[in-house]
Design a protein around this motif. Structure first.
Motif, mmCIF file in Angstrom:
data_model
loop_
_atom_site.group_PDB
_atom_site.id
_atom_site.type_symbol
_atom_site.label_atom_id
_atom_site.label_comp_id
_atom_site.label_asym_id
_atom_site.label_seq_id
_atom_site.Cartn_x
_atom_site.Cartn_y
_atom_site.Cartn_z
ATOM 1 N N HIS B 239 0.820 -1.209 0.000
ATOM 2 C CA HIS B 239 0.000 0.000 0.000
ATOM 3 C C HIS B 239 0.854 1.260 0.000
ATOM 4 C CE1 HIS B 239 1.165 -0.754 4.148
ATOM 5 N NE2 HIS B 239 1.167 0.543 4.252
ATOM 6 N N VAL B 240 2.166 1.116 0.090
ATOM 7 C CA VAL B 240 3.027 2.271 0.396
ATOM 8 C C VAL B 240 3.016 3.350 -0.683
ATOM 9 C CG1 VAL B 240 4.555 1.021 1.914
ATOM 10 C CG2 VAL B 240 4.981 0.982 -0.530
ATOM 11 N N TRP B 241 2.625 2.957 -1.901
ATOM 12 C CA TRP B 241 2.705 3.968 -2.961
ATOM 13 C C TRP B 241 1.573 4.978 -2.898
ATOM 14 C CZ3 TRP B 241 -1.189 4.541 -6.516
ATOM 15 C CH2 TRP B 241 -2.116 3.496 -6.616
ATOM 16 N N LEU B 242 0.434 4.550 -2.354
ATOM 17 C CA LEU B 242 -0.762 5.393 -2.484
ATOM 18 C C LEU B 242 -0.638 6.737 -1.763
ATOM 19 C CD1 LEU B 242 -3.469 5.428 -3.873
ATOM 20 C CD2 LEU B 242 -4.473 4.430 -1.871
ATOM 21 N N PRO B 251 -7.379 16.824 -8.167
ATOM 22 C CA PRO B 251 -8.421 16.158 -8.966
ATOM 23 C C PRO B 251 -7.982 14.763 -9.412
ATOM 24 C CG PRO B 251 -8.047 18.378 -9.760
ATOM 25 C CD PRO B 251 -7.002 18.123 -8.750
ATOM 26 N N VAL B 252 -6.689 14.625 -9.696
ATOM 27 C CA VAL B 252 -6.181 13.320 -10.088
ATOM 28 C C VAL B 252 -6.311 12.336 -8.935
ATOM 29 C CG1 VAL B 252 -4.106 12.070 -10.739
ATOM 30 C CG2 VAL B 252 -4.582 14.289 -11.746
ATOM 31 N N SER B 253 -6.010 12.816 -7.724
ATOM 32 C CA SER B 253 -6.159 11.948 -6.557
ATOM 33 C C SER B 253 -7.593 11.469 -6.454
ATOM 34 C CB SER B 253 -5.780 12.703 -5.290
ATOM 35 O OG SER B 253 -4.515 13.273 -5.427
ATOM 36 N N ALA B 254 -8.529 12.385 -6.679
ATOM 37 C CA ALA B 254 -9.939 12.012 -6.601
ATOM 38 C C ALA B 254 -10.247 10.912 -7.603
ATOM 39 C CB ALA B 254 -10.810 13.229 -6.870
ATOM 40 N N LEU B 255 -9.744 11.089 -8.810
ATOM 41 C CA LEU B 255 -10.012 10.111 -9.859
ATOM 42 C C LEU B 255 -9.371 8.769 -9.514
ATOM 43 C CD1 LEU B 255 -11.435 9.983 -12.536
ATOM 44 C CD2 LEU B 255 -9.362 10.722 -13.661
ATOM 45 N N ILE B 256 -8.123 8.818 -9.059
ATOM 46 C CA ILE B 256 -7.409 7.584 -8.733
ATOM 47 C C ILE B 256 -8.102 6.842 -7.604
ATOM 48 C CG2 ILE B 256 -5.307 6.708 -7.640
ATOM 49 C CD1 ILE B 256 -3.696 8.620 -9.248
ATOM 50 N N HIS B 257 -8.564 7.589 -6.609
ATOM 51 C CA HIS B 257 -9.083 6.945 -5.413
ATOM 52 C C HIS B 257 -10.518 6.502 -5.536
ATOM 53 C CE1 HIS B 257 -5.873 7.685 -2.393
ATOM 54 N NE2 HIS B 257 -5.439 8.341 -3.451
ATOM 55 N N ALA B 258 -11.266 7.197 -6.391
ATOM 56 C CA ALA B 258 -12.691 6.897 -6.425
ATOM 57 C C ALA B 258 -13.054 5.956 -7.563
ATOM 58 C CB ALA B 258 -13.468 8.194 -6.550
ATOM 59 N N ALA B 259 -12.488 6.188 -8.717
ATOM 60 C CA ALA B 259 -13.072 5.498 -9.865
ATOM 61 C C ALA B 259 -12.073 4.734 -10.715
ATOM 62 C CB ALA B 259 -13.805 6.509 -10.748
ATOM 63 N N THR B 260 -10.836 5.159 -10.712
ATOM 64 C CA THR B 260 -9.892 4.462 -11.588
ATOM 65 C C THR B 260 -8.770 3.885 -10.738
ATOM 66 O OG1 THR B 260 -8.673 6.459 -11.933
ATOM 67 C CG2 THR B 260 -10.358 5.951 -13.541
ATOM 68 N N MET B 261 -7.828 3.262 -11.375
ATOM 69 C CA MET B 261 -6.618 2.794 -10.730
ATOM 70 C C MET B 261 -6.883 1.871 -9.537
ATOM 71 S SD MET B 261 -3.272 3.305 -11.161
ATOM 72 C CE MET B 261 -1.807 2.859 -10.272
ATOM 73 N N VAL B 262 -7.083 2.424 -8.350
ATOM 74 C CA VAL B 262 -7.104 1.550 -7.178
ATOM 75 C C VAL B 262 -8.308 0.614 -7.161
ATOM 76 C CG1 VAL B 262 -5.714 2.997 -5.690
ATOM 77 C CG2 VAL B 262 -8.158 3.312 -5.738
ATOM 78 N N VAL B 263 -9.434 1.058 -7.721
ATOM 79 C CA VAL B 263 -10.577 0.153 -7.712
ATOM 80 C C VAL B 263 -10.424 -0.922 -8.786
ATOM 81 C CG1 VAL B 263 -12.160 1.801 -6.711
ATOM 82 C CG2 VAL B 263 -11.970 1.637 -9.175
ATOM 83 N N ALA B 352 -14.631 10.639 -3.780
ATOM 84 C CA ALA B 352 -14.407 11.697 -4.770
ATOM 85 C C ALA B 352 -14.793 13.040 -4.169
ATOM 86 C CB ALA B 352 -15.216 11.427 -6.028
ATOM 87 N N LEU B 353 -15.910 13.054 -3.459
ATOM 88 C CA LEU B 353 -16.358 14.292 -2.813
ATOM 89 C C LEU B 353 -15.319 14.808 -1.825
ATOM 90 C CD1 LEU B 353 -18.420 16.387 -1.926
ATOM 91 C CD2 LEU B 353 -19.478 14.672 -0.486
ATOM 92 N N LEU B 354 -14.808 13.915 -0.983
ATOM 93 C CA LEU B 354 -13.840 14.342 0.028
ATOM 94 C C LEU B 354 -12.559 14.847 -0.627
ATOM 95 C CD1 LEU B 354 -14.341 11.553 2.697
ATOM 96 C CD2 LEU B 354 -14.867 13.976 2.934
ATOM 97 N N PHE B 355 -12.114 14.157 -1.654
ATOM 98 C CA PHE B 355 -10.880 14.616 -2.298
ATOM 99 C C PHE B 355 -11.073 15.962 -2.980
ATOM 100 C CE2 PHE B 355 -8.637 10.561 -1.859
ATOM 101 C CZ PHE B 355 -7.405 11.080 -1.538
ATOM 102 N N LEU B 356 -12.178 16.090 -3.691
ATOM 103 C CA LEU B 356 -12.409 17.373 -4.345
ATOM 104 C C LEU B 356 -12.591 18.461 -3.289
ATOM 105 C CD1 LEU B 356 -14.651 16.392 -7.377
ATOM 106 C CD2 LEU B 356 -12.195 16.677 -7.265
ATOM 107 N N GLY B 357 -13.208 18.113 -2.179
ATOM 108 C CA GLY B 357 -13.329 19.069 -1.091
ATOM 109 C C GLY B 357 -11.969 19.473 -0.542
#
Lengths: 506, 663
Positions: B239-242, B251-263, B352-357
């Protein structure tokens, strides 16, 4: 070659075999074309338009495709065969390697044009040596006799030694040539002694006869195995497999960069052609004896190549180590001794030729006049000076990393799946781990290219000089990047080509 | 059927946008953002239409598959195409929605960035890669999408690559996930051969569940695939990279965490669930533990614990994502397929909401650190309210999205025969509620500790927050109180398999009450500690044990150090240096030795033979030549071609003589 296979009977006149010229057509066109250029060079020395020699080389190379296509269709309809007193073989495999070599020659020749002008070394010799060397490589691919393999090897190598030392005024180039020559001579001696041992234990140098002999006799003495070992040493040197790789970084670094590009692609393809034909086809019945050796070579090449590349600060040396790792992947395919493995190795070699020539083409342009600076620092901020060049290099590096939608991904996937099919799980895992290690330095190079940061204290500022891109080099890069991407997207035709490029069953 | 059959358009449009933005973006009035937003909007509308069509299909719904032959490999047709079922439909919807929000949000957030156009191009490619992965009918296409997602994340995490730390984070992300990919690729190849040379996912699931592949092979390939999941979905211990990947734009973090990459990792497990289900013997009679559930469970706890000691608001959220991904993997591991997938769905909204916030906060105070925030409740009301909604949803408070999905996971663990993981989930719920309370307190209450005058985000940033807040409130109701919406639309079904894989458990009030109570206790404890100054403050100063524990967390369990010092350094330094030294000294020594001998020999030859004997002869000859008028001097000009020409001329002459005399 003819002398080597002629039937000499005491008191009889020399019986020359029938020579079917078409069967050695591609190599022949290269050889004759080289001779013609050599002569033409004498008479046209001062009155040549720019790019004539480079263009002629490309034309010769493209001409050589014609007999290759002709033979390919002949094989498709009539099957593979041997010719010229069984000294050469015409099969899909040899045609495939021919095409790989032709592609490499085309790209290297285009690249050389601007390079020679930049270095004030204009002339025909460079191209002629390239053509000769390539013809030797093609001969190796279609040899059906150990002596012919050796002939091809020497034709290939001697021209390469000269190419390595072509930049006479630069010490690095001289050193590279001497090193390559001295070590190459050793390896040739090994190879020759290997031939002697194989001949001694089987009674023939003809691959077909040897295969027949080995099928019907099981040899228990060490003579034959000694011969195998020596042959592997000799050819392992050419393909830069660990532990016969020592020359690679020095020679790759010291040689004129287009020559490096050429030797990285052609010598490797030719060396593997000979290895695959000798071991997978001729010595197939003894594969349990040689597979462990190749396994060890593959593991060593993968790990040593990837790990040592990480500590390099010179991009040419780094690419040299990475080419050692690439040899490891081809060895993974080779080790399986299966059809899938051979097809995978061929696909890898084809894809690799474009990636590596493209990469060295970028290095040629960036390292500047006199090939002076190919350090990582020279690439710092390349994206702001030459965005297109940085982008193209990024694609080559990603392809070498094995990222999808580039040819490199499918090449790795192919050889690794062959290894899994052959139950070489450990090898497959090691190959994947090596890919992870390798990703590190490819990415580091990409990052350096896109970093134009003001250098920290004690570092030199990023270079700012303009990088001229010669027309030929541009064409060469376009071909390389085009192939890498198109095959990454639509690999079907090349897959088919590799799959049908089977070795003649002996 | 049009939308289901032509869903290839959904990934294809952002893919085309990538090229359009790259080549024409700079010339467009919106500098490429307009193309990107339009493309993703069309994809989103198509995804909605696909979802509507899917839901309105009569049950039982059958997956719609379309493909073309991509290439042939060893006589096997490898396809590229779309496989649309409930899972894919859900993912298409969520990926395009989040991506659209991120695209719009970035208009404000990335305004004036030096690589604005490039950023939008990369976003489009990122979205396209993920969508391609989602619709993949076979494992090879999935692998291609998977790797491309990795490359895109490399590009985006390192977006501000001029700073060393960002590019280092990008490399770390790529290398760490690639370590996992070792397993993924080998797993896919193993399954390919195990399934009789077939990449087809439906076929794999069918074979796995009907005993067509031996259990041993399934276990091996399941473990290999799991390694890929661990890397991609940031599970312990990869998990160390995240958290480092927070170096990218928010915004990229939001995308990575909510919808792409990690899921993608969670999606992989859900997609080839047959292999995991059979390989790890998931089910009520399995003895209560397996690798998938264990990895997920550990990740839930270690992620949540680390979220407590972060000062960087994005890092709090990053560890929270790790923990929540742990929930999803754990759910899949205990056989609660629907719950795991549902949590993926709801989590996408509130994360996504929290990251964008948090991006809006960072945009306002120009710092990532919560120690520079505080008291922002009044100054940034929209951000405040939406962030609170997201936090409550994450903490699992009734009736927000997180409550429903987390509750299903807990229920699934307990009823599914994995009681240990019920308790893990409960402890995790407590910790989640507590660390989010801490974060909210540090950001929104107290005195403002930063510099300047923070102000509310512009409309392009505020509207995505509001929309996602609505989603975070509403998304859970698709499966609320035993309402059978989501589970009937998105289910794991393999044609030709009658064996029941996915169990569903009716909504249970006691369990829901328990998890809600635990969340409230978490909030209460944290609120007491921060708002009311209750509890043992300054414990880390007084107690060495507490200090050690804090340090242990601060150092992220020393895993980073282990990887860097133990693994990377050991390769990079001693091994590589030693190998290099041997290469340079020993082997070169041999070469130089050989060179020395040759030089001696050459010296001898040069001095004695060449200089004295040959030169003597040559000089003599030269003298003669000079005498004879310099005609022959032309032969020795140093030009190789001329030598060659003479050589060939002579050869031709001899050949001619030979032909003439024998004829």
């Amino acid at each position: 070659m003819i002398a080597a296979v002629a039937q000499v009977q005491p008191g009889q006149p020399l019986q020359l075999p029938h020579v079917d010229w078409v069967t050695i057509g591609p190599a022949g066109i290269f050889f004759v074309g080289g001779l013609a250029m050599l002569l033409a060079g004498v008479f046209l020395r001062r009155r040549v338009p720019r790019g004539l020699w480079s263009g002629t080389t490309v034309v010769i190379a493209v001409l050589a495709l014609w007999p290759a296509f002709h033979l390919w269709h002949q094989i498709a309809s009539g099957g593979a065969r041997t010719a010229i007193a069984d000294a050469v073989v015409v099969d899909g495999f040899s045609i495939f390697i021919d095409v790989v070599i032709i592609s490499a020659v085309v790209m290297a020749a285009l690249l050389t044009d601007g390079y020679l002008r930049r270095e004030n070394l204009e002339g025909t010799e460079f191209y002629v040596l390239m053509l000769f060397s390539a013809s030797g490589g093609m001969l190796m691919a279609s040899a059906n006799d150990l002596i012919v393999v050796f002939l091809g090897l020497e034709i290939l190598s001697i021209a390469l030694y000269t190419l390595a030392g072509f930049q006479q005024r630069r010490e690095g180039s001289q050193e590279a040539a001497i090193k390559y020559f001295v070590l190459g001579a050793f390896s040739s001696a090994f190879f020759l002694y290997g031939i002697a041992l194989v001949y001694g234990s089987t009674g023939s140098t003809n691959l077909g006869v040897i295969a027949d002999f080995l099928r019907t006799n099981s040899l228990t003495n060490g003579l034959l195995l000694g011969g195998f070992a020596l042959l592997i040493v000799g050819l392992g040197f050419k393909v830069a497999a660990v532990p016969f790789h020592m020359w690679t970084p020095d020679v790759y670094q010291g040689s004129p960069t287009p020559a490096t590009a050429f030797m990285a692609a052609v010598a490797k393809a030719a060396g593997f052609a000979a290895l695959l034909r000798l071991f997978v086809s001729t010595f197939n019945t003894y594969r349990l004896d040689w597979q462990p050796i190749v396994w060890a070579l593959a593991v060593l090449s993968l790990l040593v190549g990837s790990v040592l590349a990480v500590v390099q600060t010179d991009v040419k040396r780094m690419l040299a180590y990475s080419s050692i790792a690439h040899a490891g992947y081809v060895l993974v395919g080779f080790q399986t001794a299966s059809n899938r493995g051979v097809a995978g190795a061929l696909f890898y070699l084809f894809a690799y030729a474009f990636m590596i020539v493209g990469s060295f083409a970028v290095v040629t342009l960036v390292s500047g006049r006199g090939d002076t600076d190919a350090s990582l620092d020279a690439f710092r901020g390349l994206s702001s000076r030459r965005p297109a060049l940085a982008f193209v290099f990024t694609i080559f590096l990603l392809a070498q990393t094995g990222v999808p939608l580039t040819s490199g991904f499918l090449a790795k996937f192919y050889v690794i799946s062959a290894a899994v099919e052959a139950h070489s799980y450990a090898l497959a895992i090691i190959a994947m781990i090596a890919a992870v290690i390798a990703a590190f330095f490819y990415l580091r190079l990409i990052v350096v290219m896109y970093m134009a940061a003001p250098a920290a204290e004690g570092e030199e500022a990023a270079p700012t000089a303009r990088i001229p891109i010669a027309v030929g080099a541009g064409m060469s890069l376009t071909i390389a990047v085009g192939f890498t991407l198109v095959v990454g997207f639509l690999p079907a035709s090349v897959f088919d080509f590799a799959r049908h490029a089977t070795l003649l069953k002996l | 059927m049009f939308f289901l059959r032509n869903s290839w358009l959904i990934p294809a449009i952002p893919g085309a946008c990538f090229f359009l933005v790259l080549f024409f973006g700079k010339k467009m009035p919106g500098k490429g953002a307009d193309i990107g937003i339009a493309g993703v909007l069309i994809s989103f509308l198509l995804a909605v239409a696909t979802a509507v069509k899917w839901i309105s299909m009569s049950t039982p719904r059958h997956a719609v598959e379309r493909h073309v032959t991509w290439f042939k490999m060893g006589g096997i047709d490898v396809h590229a195409g779309t496989h649309i079922d409930g899972l894919a439909v859900m993912m298409l919807f969520i990926v395009t929605l989040i991506s659209l929000m991120v695209h719009v949000y970035s208009l404000g957030y990335m305004h004036g960035d030096r690589r604005f156009t490039y950023f939008y191009a990369a976003l489009a490619l990122f979205t396209a890669s993920m969508l391609m992965l989602v619709v993949a009918p076979n494992t090879l296409q999935l692998l291609v999408g998977w790797e491309l997602v990795g490359v895109c994340s490399f590009m985006l995490i390192g977006h501000w690559w001029e700073e060393e730390i960002n590019s280092a984070a990008a490399i770390k992300a790529f290398i760490t996930t690639r370590t996992g990919d070792v397993g993924l690729m080998l797993g896919i190849i193993t399954l390919f051969f195990a399934a009789g040379r077939n990449f087809d996912i439906a076929h794999l699931n069918r074979l796995a569940l009907t005993g067509g592949i031996s259990h041993h092979l399934l276990l091996v390939s399941g473990l290999l695939l799991l390694l890929g999941v661990v890397g991609k979905s940031a599970q312990f211990p990869l998990h160390v990279w995240l958290p480092d990947a927070m170096a990218g734009p928010t915004p990229v973090s939001a995308l990575i965490h909510a919808a792409t990459m990690v899921v993608a990792g969670v999606y992989l497990v859900a997609r080839v669930y047959g292999v995991f289900f059979a390989g790890f013997s998931i089910g009520p009679h399995a003895g209560g533990i397996n690798w998938v559930a264990a990895i997920g469970g550990i990740t839930v706890l270690i992620g949540a614990a680390l979220a407590f000691v972060q000062d960087d608001v994005k890092r709090v959220l990053a560890y929270s994502t790790i923990s929540q991904l742990g929930y999803m993997v754990m759910a899949l591991g205990v056989g609660a397929w629907t719950a795991g997938v549902f949590h993926l769905f709801t989590h996408a909204f509130f994360k996504a909401l929290l990251f964008l916030g948090s991006g809006s906060l960072i945009h306002a105070v120009h710092s990532n650190n919560m120690s520079d925030m505080g008291g922002l409740r009044k100054r940034m009301p929209t951000t405040f309210w939406t962030f609170i909604v997201g936090s409550l949803a994450l903490a699992g408070i009734f009736p927000l999205a997180g409550f429903w999905s987390k509750d299903e996971i807990l229920l699934g663990a307990q009823r599914g025969g994995y009681p240990a993981f019920f308790w893990v989930g409960l402890v995790g719920a407590f910790m989640t509620a507590a660390y989010m309370t801490r974060a909210c307190y540090l950001v929104f209450w107290g005195e403002y500790r930063g510099e300047g005058h923070p102000h509310e985000a512009p409309a392009t940033m505020a509207w995505p927050l509001r929309i996602l807040a609505v989603g975070s409130i509403a998304a859970g109701w698709l499966s609320a109180f035993g309402f059978h919406g989501f589970p009937s639309w998105v289910s794991f079904e393999v044609e030709g398999v009658t064996r029941e894989v996915v169990h569903e458990f009716a909504f249970s009030v006691p369990y829901a009450a328990a998890s809600l109570a635990v969340a409230f206790i978490g909030i209460g404890v944290a609120a007491g500690y921060y708002f009311r100054d209750l509890g043992p403050h300054g414990l880390t100063r007084r107690s060495s044990a507490a200090r050690a524990g804090y340090h242990f967390l601060e150092e992220k369990y020393f895993l980073d150090r282990l990887y860097i010092n133990g693994i990377i350094r050991s390769i990079q330094y001693p091994v590589a240096r030693a190998a290099y030294w041997i290469n340079q000294n020993v082997i070169d020594g041999v070469v130089n030795g050989a060179g020395f001998v040759s030089r001696m020999a050459a010296g001898f030859v040069y001095n004695i033979v060449d200089q004295k004997i040959v030169d003597g002869v040559v000089n003599g000859a030269g003298f003669t030549a000079e005498e004879s008028g310099g005609i022959l001097r032309y032969i020795q000009t140093g030009r190789v071609q001329q030598y060659a020409a003479v050589l060939f001329g002579a050869a031709a002459l001899f050949a001619l003589i030979l032909v003439l005399t024998t004829a």
